[in-house]
Design an enzyme around this catalytic site. Structure first.
Site, short mmCIF file in Angstrom:
data_model
loop_
_atom_site.label_atom_id
_atom_site.label_comp_id
_atom_site.label_asym_id
_atom_site.label_seq_id
_atom_site.Cartn_x
_atom_site.Cartn_y
_atom_site.Cartn_z
N SER A 1 22.43 -2.21 26.21
CA SER A 1 22.30 -2.13 27.66
C SER A 1 20.82 -1.88 27.94
O SER A 1 20.28 -0.85 27.53
CB SER A 1 23.16 -0.96 28.15
N LYS B 1 23.12 -6.66 27.81
CA LYS B 1 23.50 -6.33 29.20
C LYS B 1 22.23 -5.93 29.94
O LYS B 1 21.48 -5.06 29.48
CB LYS B 1 24.53 -5.20 29.15
N LYS C 1 20.55 -4.36 33.30
CA LYS C 1 20.83 -3.55 34.49
C LYS C 1 20.15 -4.24 35.67
O LYS C 1 18.99 -4.69 35.57
CB LYS C 1 20.25 -2.15 34.30
N ASP D 1 24.86 -5.36 34.87
CA ASP D 1 25.54 -4.15 35.36
C ASP D 1 24.75 -3.61 36.55
O ASP D 1 23.57 -3.28 36.42
CB ASP D 1 25.61 -3.11 34.23
N GLU E 1 29.20 -6.39 35.84
CA GLU E 1 29.80 -5.05 35.78
C GLU E 1 29.52 -4.27 37.06
O GLU E 1 28.37 -4.19 37.52
CB GLU E 1 29.21 -4.33 34.55
N ASP F 1 33.77 -0.61 35.78
CA ASP F 1 33.39 0.57 35.00
C ASP F 1 33.75 1.79 35.86
O ASP F 1 34.87 2.32 35.77
CB ASP F 1 31.88 0.48 34.65
N LYS G 1 35.38 4.09 29.06
CA LYS G 1 34.61 5.22 28.55
C LYS G 1 35.58 6.38 28.41
O LYS G 1 36.31 6.70 29.37
CB LYS G 1 33.49 5.60 29.53
N GLY H 1 29.05 3.09 27.18
CA GLY H 1 28.31 4.22 26.63
C GLY H 1 27.62 5.00 27.73
O GLY H 1 27.47 4.51 28.85
O1 OSB Z 1 27.01 1.89 33.61
O2 OSB Z 1 27.41 1.72 31.55
C1 OSB Z 1 26.79 2.27 32.49
C2 OSB Z 1 24.20 4.68 31.07
C3 OSB Z 1 24.31 5.72 31.95
C4 OSB Z 1 25.17 5.62 33.01
C5 OSB Z 1 25.95 4.47 33.18
C6 OSB Z 1 25.86 3.42 32.27
C7 OSB Z 1 24.95 3.52 31.23
C8 OSB Z 1 24.71 2.43 30.27
C9 OSB Z 1 24.11 2.81 28.95
O3 OSB Z 1 24.89 1.26 30.51
C10 OSB Z 1 24.96 2.45 27.80
C11 OSB Z 1 24.43 3.09 26.52
O4 OSB Z 1 23.47 2.53 25.99
O5 OSB Z 1 24.94 4.14 26.12
MG MG Z 2 28.40 0.33 33.65
#
Ligand code: OSB
Ligand code: MG
Length: 373
Positions: free
Chosen positions: A141, A166, A168, A193, A218, A243, A267, A295
């Site tokens: 991510s 992924k 952001k 995402d 996402e 999510d 999660k 994560g």
């Molecule tokens: O939306 O998945 C998410 C991190 C913090 C809060 C929300 C998210 C995330 C990540 C990081 O996408 C995923 C990771 O590398 O642990």
């Molecule tokens: Mg997410």
């Protein structure tokens, strides 16, 4: 104190830990410079089980915070469970049903108990959960940043073998980014995402994302919404992945029935524990939709729990549990959790299979409290 008659939770240790991040991580809701989390140890006889809270210092991903988690642990959950015998994880889960919300806090307690329980049986957690793999596929991510740099990071991670990239996104940092990365990586398995940064008034912009062969989009809309995502999905080709909106299997049922989602990010923390995560997993399997494990920049404890959970059969897309060395100079566990060619091996041995590096953990502990019956 283990065996056929269950486990007595004799004592608990609660730490607030702060691990600096190697690189700041920016998403639509803000930037993280360190991973600050609650680490819970539950003890029974000679055994210890570990759980990690995925609450943040402030409620920017979901409502819970480290402070609210500590409050519930101290005021309600620990007094309720210490000195008591629990026959299995289902009994522990039932004991916490009474408390509304606070799923991340309850998940941390359930995770620690699941670890303890699996250790008391001499089995890896994945076996207790019903996992079917010895290693799991993972992607990365990538936080929000300069477009040219993001392209380089995306290419670098693809070269390292990560199975999905992924990106952001947020308003002002979306179409151009995705178009540039797609152009540079025509074959890559890409997703985006938004962490709830858009609304239905952005429909025209969101529809442009259909042009980039993304695996899924996402959580584009509100963190607690299902209805508007259903409308958006009806107007888009690309699958929507929920999510934030999926906190329980009841949420998952509503989202699936209303066609708001075609893939779910699970999660453990958001769902309130491995058992509810498993229910969401099973429901998606029954609908024929895949899930993957999200994560929260976890330390090795949360990371190990994620890996064990990801061995369940319907985790059919790469998860976000990438190598710990991407996040931290040093982790609080002694065995580094590192992916090889985008594949993360399940830590072997009973329970979650990782041990704490105690001297290092001490050095990153902000506060510590011991509780006993
Ligand atoms: O939306 O998945 C998410 C991190 C913090 C809060 C929300 C998210 C995330 C990540 C990081 O996408 C995923 C990771 O590398 O642990
Ligand atoms: Mg997410």
């Amino acid at each position: 104190m283990a065996g056929a008659s269950g486990l007595v939770i004799e004592s608990a240790e609660v730490r607030l830990v702060r691990l600096p991040l190697l690189h700041p991580f920016t998403i639509s809701t803000g930037t993280m410079h360190a991973k600050e989390f609650v680490l819970l140890t539950l003890r029974s006889g000679k055994l210890e089980g570990y759980g990690e809270g995925v609450m943040d210092p402030l409620p920017d991903y979901l409502e819970e915070t480290n402070a609210s988690g500590l409050m519930l642990l101290e005021r309600a959950i620990l007094p309720q469970i210490l000195g008591k015998r629990f026959d299995n994880p289902a009994v522990l889960e039932a004991a916490m049903v009474h408390w509304r919300g606070h799923r991340m806090t309850k998940a941390m307690v359930e995770m620690a108990f699941q670890d303890l329980w699996a250790k008391s049986l001499g089995l890896p957690l994945k076996t207790v959960l019903g996992g079917v793999r010895d290693a799991v596929d993972v992607g990365v991510s990538l936080g929000i940043g300069d477009i040219a740099e993001t392209v380089e990071r995306a290419k670098d991670h693809a070269r390292q073998g990560y199975k999905r990239i992924k990106l952001k996104i947020m308003p002002g940092h979306d179409i151009e980014l995705v178009a540039t990365v797609r152009k540079a990586m025509p074959q890559a398995h890409l997703s985006v995402d938004a962490n709830s940064a858009y609304s239905l008034s952005d429909l025209a912009l969101l529809k442009k994302l259909d042009g980039f062969d993304l695996d899924y989009i996402e959580q584009p809309l509100a963190h607690d919404d299902i209805h508007d995502h259903a409308f958006l999905q009806s107007r888009m080709e690309t699958a929507i992945c929920l999510d934030e909106s999926i906190r329980t299997s009841a949420d998952a049922r509503k989202a699936l029935e209303s066609k708001a989602t075609r893939v779910i990010n699970i999660k453990v923390g958001r769902a309130g524990g491995h058992q509810e995560a498993r229910r969401i997993h099973d429901l998606c399997a029954a609908w024929g939709y895949p899930v993957w494990c999200g994560g929260m920049l976890e330390s090795g404890i949360g990371r190990a729990h994620n890996i064990h959970l990801s061995t369940l059969p319907n985790f059919r897309k790469p998860g976000d549990t990438s190598s710990a060395s991407r996040y931290f100079r040093q982790d609080i566990v002694s065995t580094a959790l590192e992916a090889i060619d985008g594949v993360m091996p399940v830590p072997p041995g009973p329970g979650i299979g990782v041990e704490l590096n105690r001297p290092f953990l001490e050095s990153v502990t902000q506060s510590k409290q011991d509780f006993s019956a």
